[in-house]
Design a protein around this motif. Sequence first.
Motif, PDB file in Angstrom:
ATOM      1  N   SER A 143      -2.445   5.004   7.411  1.00  0.00           N
ATOM      2  CA  SER A 143      -1.314   5.609   6.712  1.00  0.00           C
ATOM      3  C   SER A 143      -0.036   4.870   7.037  1.00  0.00           C
ATOM      4  N   PHE A 144       0.878   4.798   6.060  1.00  0.00           N
ATOM      5  CA  PHE A 144       2.190   4.226   6.357  1.00  0.00           C
ATOM      6  C   PHE A 144       2.926   5.080   7.381  1.00  0.00           C
ATOM      7  N   VAL A 145       2.578   6.379   7.469  1.00  0.00           N
ATOM      8  CA  VAL A 145       3.213   7.246   8.465  1.00  0.00           C
ATOM      9  C   VAL A 145       2.877   6.756   9.872  1.00  0.00           C
ATOM     10  N   ALA A 146       1.608   6.426  10.113  1.00  0.00           N
ATOM     11  CA  ALA A 146       1.215   5.911  11.432  1.00  0.00           C
ATOM     12  C   ALA A 146       1.952   4.611  11.740  1.00  0.00           C
ATOM     13  N   THR A 147       2.138   3.777  10.736  1.00  0.00           N
ATOM     14  CA  THR A 147       2.872   2.526  10.925  1.00  0.00           C
ATOM     15  C   THR A 147       4.332   2.803  11.264  1.00  0.00           C
ATOM     16  N   PHE A 148       4.943   3.755  10.571  1.00  0.00           N
ATOM     17  CA  PHE A 148       6.334   4.123  10.845  1.00  0.00           C
ATOM     18  C   PHE A 148       6.479   4.748  12.239  1.00  0.00           C
ATOM     19  N   VAL A 149       5.525   5.579  12.641  1.00  0.00           N
ATOM     20  CA  VAL A 149       5.566   6.189  13.974  1.00  0.00           C
ATOM     21  C   VAL A 149       5.611   5.091  15.038  1.00  0.00           C
ATOM     22  N   GLN A 150       4.738   4.104  14.911  1.00  0.00           N
ATOM     23  CA  GLN A 150       4.705   3.028  15.904  1.00  0.00           C
ATOM     24  C   GLN A 150       6.001   2.230  15.877  1.00  0.00           C
ATOM     25  N   ILE A 160      11.356  -1.127   4.036  1.00  0.00           N
ATOM     26  CA  ILE A 160      11.059   0.087   3.271  1.00  0.00           C
ATOM     27  C   ILE A 160      11.373  -0.126   1.801  1.00  0.00           C
ATOM     28  N   GLN A 161      10.382   0.110   0.968  1.00  0.00           N
ATOM     29  CA  GLN A 161      10.579   0.213  -0.478  1.00  0.00           C
ATOM     30  C   GLN A 161      10.421   1.687  -0.828  1.00  0.00           C
ATOM     31  N   ASP A 162      11.537   2.357  -1.004  1.00  0.00           N
ATOM     32  CA  ASP A 162      11.501   3.813  -1.162  1.00  0.00           C
ATOM     33  C   ASP A 162      10.831   4.210  -2.475  1.00  0.00           C
ATOM     34  N   GLU A 199      12.575   9.245   3.473  1.00  0.00           N
ATOM     35  CA  GLU A 199      12.772  10.504   4.191  1.00  0.00           C
ATOM     36  C   GLU A 199      11.850  10.590   5.396  1.00  0.00           C
ATOM     37  N   VAL A 200      10.613  10.129   5.255  1.00  0.00           N
ATOM     38  CA  VAL A 200       9.683  10.140   6.385  1.00  0.00           C
ATOM     39  C   VAL A 200      10.233   9.293   7.529  1.00  0.00           C
ATOM     40  N   TRP A 201      10.712   8.102   7.209  1.00  0.00           N
ATOM     41  CA  TRP A 201      11.255   7.237   8.254  1.00  0.00           C
ATOM     42  C   TRP A 201      12.468   7.883   8.923  1.00  0.00           C
ATOM     43  N   GLU A 202      13.346   8.479   8.152  1.00  0.00           N
ATOM     44  CA  GLU A 202      14.542   9.088   8.733  1.00  0.00           C
ATOM     45  C   GLU A 202      14.182  10.257   9.642  1.00  0.00           C
TER      46      GLU A 202
END
Length: 369
Positions: A143-150, A160-162, A199-202
Amino acid sequence: MKVLVTGAGGFLGWHTLARLRALTDHEILPVTRESWGSLADQVRSADAVVHIAGVNRADDPEQVRLGNVRLAEDLATALRGAGRPVQVVNANSIQSGNGTPYGSGKQQAAEVLAAACADTGSTFVDVMLPNLFGEHGRPSYNSFVATFVQAAIDGNEPSIQDRPVDLLHAQRAAESLLEGLTAPPGRMQPQGTPTSVLEVWELLREFHGLYATGDIPALDTALRVDLFNTYRAALFPGHYPIALTAHSDDRGRLVETVRAHGGQGQTFVSTTKPGITRGEHFHLGKVERFVVLSGRARISLRRVCTDEVVSFDVSGDNPAVVDMPTMWVHNITNTGGTELTTLFWTHSLFDPEHPDTFWEPVGAVPAEA
């Protein structure tokens, strides 16, 4: 019911095993990459199959398509050899049929399984899953979420391409898959939470800024809770214990144990006699904090469905935070010679109808591990 889970060693597979353990009495038959050779024998003894095994990425995109089809073909062969109908729930994707190698592979895999179920009189439920995220996802894979978490943990700024995105936590996905065990034939499509990539990244950057010192961000929506639990899982165990600052004067000392920035919460204090252990349970979604105020203790945790155990020795002389990651069985044992005093905090008020507490000893490693 005997429920066979393919892909049990993967991200969604593990979340599904955890939910089966927590909320059902089904006998679990996990099939991983290492045990794939026993698939036919396992299917012959199963009442139902939850098919999660799949290929998300490969160096050659065509291998993504072929990998998903071959896994389905193996299962179809096993279903035809079972000699009786078997309920089949397929973890499909909303990307199915979108023309990409992954989408084409998922579509063909569903068609292969649907045909096998039609031939054997088995029920086929196709669950169309949106973008998934959750605890213990692999960066740059699940998931891109796991990538952003790391990236947040490492202090990196991702490119980021929103775009709008619907996100579904892996436990909600597992919930839908298990509902499919008793559903009529057809298609199910659980709905994710509308958000955006930016928004997820923020949100993750906000969490990281607060949680470095143990502050709890506002947990006032389901998405924020799920993202925070995902973020905390990636920090465990290296981020803990989180040392607290004791403010002392001639009256004694004061320690701020919980600084929450929004939402509800519940705090309680217990005492424990020497040698006694409390806990021996896990949670699917609850945020829970332990702080020893006096005495000595060992906090031990084991990831559900594994033998992976982590322990922390803590003392009231140096108060520190250990937050329990979701889907890790945990306990606390008084290892000192005096009474132990511990503060516990959870992010939600206790609901006796939905306690989110599932009993299991830390030392009891399940057979399917």
